[in-house]
Scaffold this motif. Structure first.
Motif, PDB file in Angstrom:
ATOM      1  N   LYS A  28       0.840  -1.309   0.358  1.00  0.00           N
ATOM      2  CA  LYS A  28      -0.051  -0.590  -0.004  1.00  0.00           C
ATOM      3  C   LYS A  28       0.722   1.030  -0.135  1.00  0.00           C
ATOM      4  CE  LYS A  28      -4.833  -1.093   1.066  1.00  0.00           C
ATOM      5  NZ  LYS A  28      -4.727  -2.584   2.529  1.00  0.00           N
ATOM      6  N   LYS A  29       0.050   1.734  -0.702  1.00  0.00           N
ATOM      7  CA  LYS A  29       1.310   3.987  -0.768  1.00  0.00           C
ATOM      8  C   LYS A  29       0.706   4.274  -0.029  1.00  0.00           C
ATOM      9  CE  LYS A  29       3.232   6.370  -4.260  1.00  0.00           C
ATOM     10  NZ  LYS A  29       3.144   6.791  -5.765  1.00  0.00           N
ATOM     11  N   ILE A  30       1.040   4.352   1.406  1.00  0.00           N
ATOM     12  CA  ILE A  30       0.630   5.801   1.763  1.00  0.00           C
ATOM     13  C   ILE A  30       1.390   6.489   2.087  1.00  0.00           C
ATOM     14  CG2 ILE A  30      -0.221   5.783   4.929  1.00  0.00           C
ATOM     15  CD1 ILE A  30       0.026   2.892   4.589  1.00  0.00           C
ATOM     16  N   ILE A  31       0.678   7.589   1.657  1.00  0.00           N
ATOM     17  CA  ILE A  31       2.280   9.321   1.839  1.00  0.00           C
ATOM     18  C   ILE A  31       1.535  10.149   3.121  1.00  0.00           C
ATOM     19  CG2 ILE A  31       2.631  11.162   0.337  1.00  0.00           C
ATOM     20  CD1 ILE A  31       1.687   9.235  -2.051  1.00  0.00           C
ATOM     21  N   ILE A  37       8.270  13.072   0.565  1.00  0.00           N
ATOM     22  CA  ILE A  37       9.492  12.425  -0.046  1.00  0.00           C
ATOM     23  C   ILE A  37       9.800  10.865   1.117  1.00  0.00           C
ATOM     24  CG2 ILE A  37      11.152  14.230   0.596  1.00  0.00           C
ATOM     25  CD1 ILE A  37      12.623  13.615  -1.667  1.00  0.00           C
ATOM     26  N   ASN A  38      10.061  11.481   2.321  1.00  0.00           N
ATOM     27  CA  ASN A  38      10.488  10.269   2.602  1.00  0.00           C
ATOM     28  C   ASN A  38       9.290   8.865   2.928  1.00  0.00           C
ATOM     29  OD1 ASN A  38      13.323   9.995   3.246  1.00  0.00           O
ATOM     30  ND2 ASN A  38      12.126  11.581   5.393  1.00  0.00           N
ATOM     31  N   SER A  39       7.691   9.298   2.243  1.00  0.00           N
ATOM     32  CA  SER A  39       7.017   8.663   2.432  1.00  0.00           C
ATOM     33  C   SER A  39       6.825   7.597   1.263  1.00  0.00           C
ATOM     34  CB  SER A  39       6.350   8.468   3.096  1.00  0.00           C
ATOM     35  OG  SER A  39       5.345   9.675   2.361  1.00  0.00           O
ATOM     36  N   ILE A  40       7.250   8.647   0.048  1.00  0.00           N
ATOM     37  CA  ILE A  40       7.255   7.770  -1.100  1.00  0.00           C
ATOM     38  C   ILE A  40       8.748   6.610  -1.095  1.00  0.00           C
ATOM     39  CG2 ILE A  40       7.211   7.855  -3.568  1.00  0.00           C
ATOM     40  CD1 ILE A  40       5.238   9.856  -3.422  1.00  0.00           C
ATOM     41  N   ARG A  41       9.535   7.257  -0.378  1.00  0.00           N
ATOM     42  CA  ARG A  41      11.218   6.355  -0.183  1.00  0.00           C
ATOM     43  C   ARG A  41      10.935   5.477   0.016  1.00  0.00           C
ATOM     44  NH1 ARG A  41      14.232  10.554   1.297  1.00  0.00           N
ATOM     45  NH2 ARG A  41      15.312  11.048  -1.099  1.00  0.00           N
ATOM     46  N   GLU A  42      10.664   5.010   1.291  1.00  0.00           N
ATOM     47  CA  GLU A  42      10.326   4.438   2.699  1.00  0.00           C
ATOM     48  C   GLU A  42       8.936   3.342   1.158  1.00  0.00           C
ATOM     49  OE1 GLU A  42       8.230   3.201   5.772  1.00  0.00           O
ATOM     50  OE2 GLU A  42       9.717   4.948   5.801  1.00  0.00           O
ATOM     51  N   TYR A  43       8.142   3.675   0.762  1.00  0.00           N
ATOM     52  CA  TYR A  43       7.123   2.487  -0.275  1.00  0.00           C
ATOM     53  C   TYR A  43       8.441   2.302  -1.539  1.00  0.00           C
ATOM     54  CZ  TYR A  43       3.739   2.184  -4.235  1.00  0.00           C
ATOM     55  OH  TYR A  43       3.206   1.305  -5.371  1.00  0.00           O
ATOM     56  N   GLU A  44       8.954   2.766  -2.022  1.00  0.00           N
ATOM     57  CA  GLU A  44       9.868   1.938  -3.003  1.00  0.00           C
ATOM     58  C   GLU A  44      11.044   1.234  -2.279  1.00  0.00           C
ATOM     59  OE1 GLU A  44       8.981   2.148  -5.574  1.00  0.00           O
ATOM     60  OE2 GLU A  44       8.521   3.476  -6.427  1.00  0.00           O
ATOM     61  N   GLN A  45      11.136   1.677  -1.147  1.00  0.00           N
ATOM     62  CA  GLN A  45      12.163   0.816  -0.731  1.00  0.00           C
ATOM     63  C   GLN A  45      11.566  -0.380   0.073  1.00  0.00           C
ATOM     64  OE1 GLN A  45      13.833   3.106   2.281  1.00  0.00           O
ATOM     65  NE2 GLN A  45      15.985   3.453   1.483  1.00  0.00           N
ATOM     66  N   ASN A  46      10.114  -0.391   0.164  1.00  0.00           N
ATOM     67  CA  ASN A  46       9.766  -1.747   0.362  1.00  0.00           C
ATOM     68  C   ASN A  46       9.715  -3.160  -1.122  1.00  0.00           C
ATOM     69  OD1 ASN A  46       9.868  -1.147   3.051  1.00  0.00           O
ATOM     70  ND2 ASN A  46       6.986  -0.023   3.452  1.00  0.00           N
ATOM     71  N   LYS A  47       9.570  -1.846  -1.572  1.00  0.00           N
ATOM     72  CA  LYS A  47       9.247  -3.028  -3.113  1.00  0.00           C
ATOM     73  C   LYS A  47      10.088  -3.611  -3.383  1.00  0.00           C
ATOM     74  CE  LYS A  47       5.379  -0.943  -5.946  1.00  0.00           C
ATOM     75  NZ  LYS A  47       4.934  -0.104  -7.138  1.00  0.00           N
TER      76      LYS A  47
END
Ligand SMILES: Nc1nc2c(ncn2[C@@H]2O[C@H](COP(=O)(O)OP(=O)(O)OP(=O)(O)O)[C@@H](O)[C@H]2O)c(=O)[nH]1
Ligand SMILES: [Mg+2]
Length: 342
Positions: A28-31, A37-47
């Motif tokens: 899930k993309k939780i912004i 920026i950090n929440s999207i970064r975390e999202y991409e890292q999780n992927k």
């Protein structure tokens, strides 16, 4: 073979990649509005972490549940070497191991790289990582296929039990599989042409004796035996506590008695330590005379018919009586004249 039945199915490289990417897509993309920026970064890292985990867990599971060929007992080891390219099997497992480790390293590198990546480049960097992961798996594409093909062959190898074991041997078409059926009730394929049996088959007499039906052997040197005949030789060498050597005196098998006797002599000298009983098959087809039937060799045979069951029960009883449970083998079975089945 029991050892290989636990080996998990090996996916194709594309199957594994889509499984990994699909799993990553489900995140899930939780912004966080305050820290976009950090929440999207975390999202991409999780992927990236998810892709890495799916691939390494799948490969580690394969490596863990695949038996090591070199630690198998000699019979199973030789059987494996006979039916698949064992060296390639080991190389392919090593290649998968390499791919899993390399993949983990790459993903780790990209996750770190994302830390200093600006917002608009986060997804492209993650996609670049996906590209690297795909190309690593592409390098071992053939290994996935080879291992799955091998698994399909290995899982069909028979599961032998630890019981006193009889191996049926003889020329092709002499009646080995028919005898297995009569002795044990197993349902092997029986056909009126040679080389029907292409792998070793099993049956059990009263759950006490294991009977191995083998592919037909020809009277020729070991070096000239084909892979199917070699399975019979391995069963004789490693698993036979007793050999029933079958001769078809009617020659309806397509081979003359002289050839069959010559193979009998060979088997006797190759397996000197093993007790061998001679059986003449297809007794129902033999002309009946009033005088006791004469044996083809100096050894006294059992006269058997798998069509009329003549001789089958006495042989079974004799075998069961002769089990030596101390050694899981058979006591010497002697034949007293007159020859016959009584
Ligand atoms: N009349 C008669 N025919 C038999 C007997 N035993 C086997 N046969 C026939 O002989 C042929 C070969 O029998 P199988 O049992 O397949 O022989 P096999 O030794 O297992 O043959 P491969 O697996 O090819 O080596 C078949 O047509 C059987 O029906 C028997 O006791 N009497
Ligand atoms: Mg057969």
């Amino acid at each position: 073979m029991a050892q290989f039945s636990k080996m998990p199915q090996i996916p194709r490289k594309d199957e594994l990649l889509s499984k990994a990417f699909q799993r990553a897509r489900k995140i899930k993309k939780i912004i966080d509005k305050h820290d976009r920026i950090n929440s999207i970064r975390e999202y991409e890292q999780n992927k990236i972490s998810t892709v890495s985990t799916v691939i390494s867990v799948t490969i580690d599971n394969i490596l863990l549940k695949t038996p090591k060929i070199d630690t198998l007992d000699p019979f199973h080891k030789h059987m494996v070497e006979l039916v698949i390219d064992a060296d390639q099997f080991k190389k392919s497992l090593a290649a998968l191991k390499w791919a899993a480790r390399f993949n983990t390293g790459i993903c780790h590198k990209y996750r770190r790289r994302l830390k200093g990546t600006p917002l608009k480049s986060l997804a492209p960097v993650r996609k670049e990582c996906y590209g690297r992961v795909s190309s690593i798996l592409k390098q071992v594409k053939k290994d996935f296929i080879f291992l799955e093909d091998s698994r399909n062959i290995l899982k069909k190898l028979p599961n032998l039990k630890n019981l006193p074991t009889i191996v049926l041997a003889g020329y092709p078409n002499v009646g080995k599989s028919s005898l297995l059926k009569c002795l044990t009730g197993a349902e092997p394929q029986v056909q009126p042409y040679p080389f029907t049996t292409k792998k070793i088959l099993l049956g059990y007499i009263d759950e006490k004796i294991q009977v191995i039906d083998t592919p037909g052997l020809l009277d020729r040197p070991l070096e000239q035996k084909n892979k199917i005949e070699m399975q019979a030789m391995l069963a004789l060498k490693y698993r036979a506590n007793l050999i029933l050597y079958l001769i078809d005196p009617t020659e309806t098998c397509g081979y003359c008695v002289e050839q069959q006797k010559s193979l009998y002599k060979d088997i006797r000298s190759s397996f000197e330590e093993t007790q061998i009983l001679l059986c003449e098959t297809k007794y129902d087809l033999q002309p009946r005379k009033k005088t006791p039937k004469k044996s083809l060799t100096k050894d006294t045979p059992y006269f058997l018919s798998s069509k009329t069951n003549e001789g089958i029960d006495p042989l079974k009883k004799r075998l069961l009586r002769s089990i030596d449970w101390k050694t899981y083998s058979f006591k010497p079975i002697s034949f007293k004249s007159p020859p016959g089945n009584k």
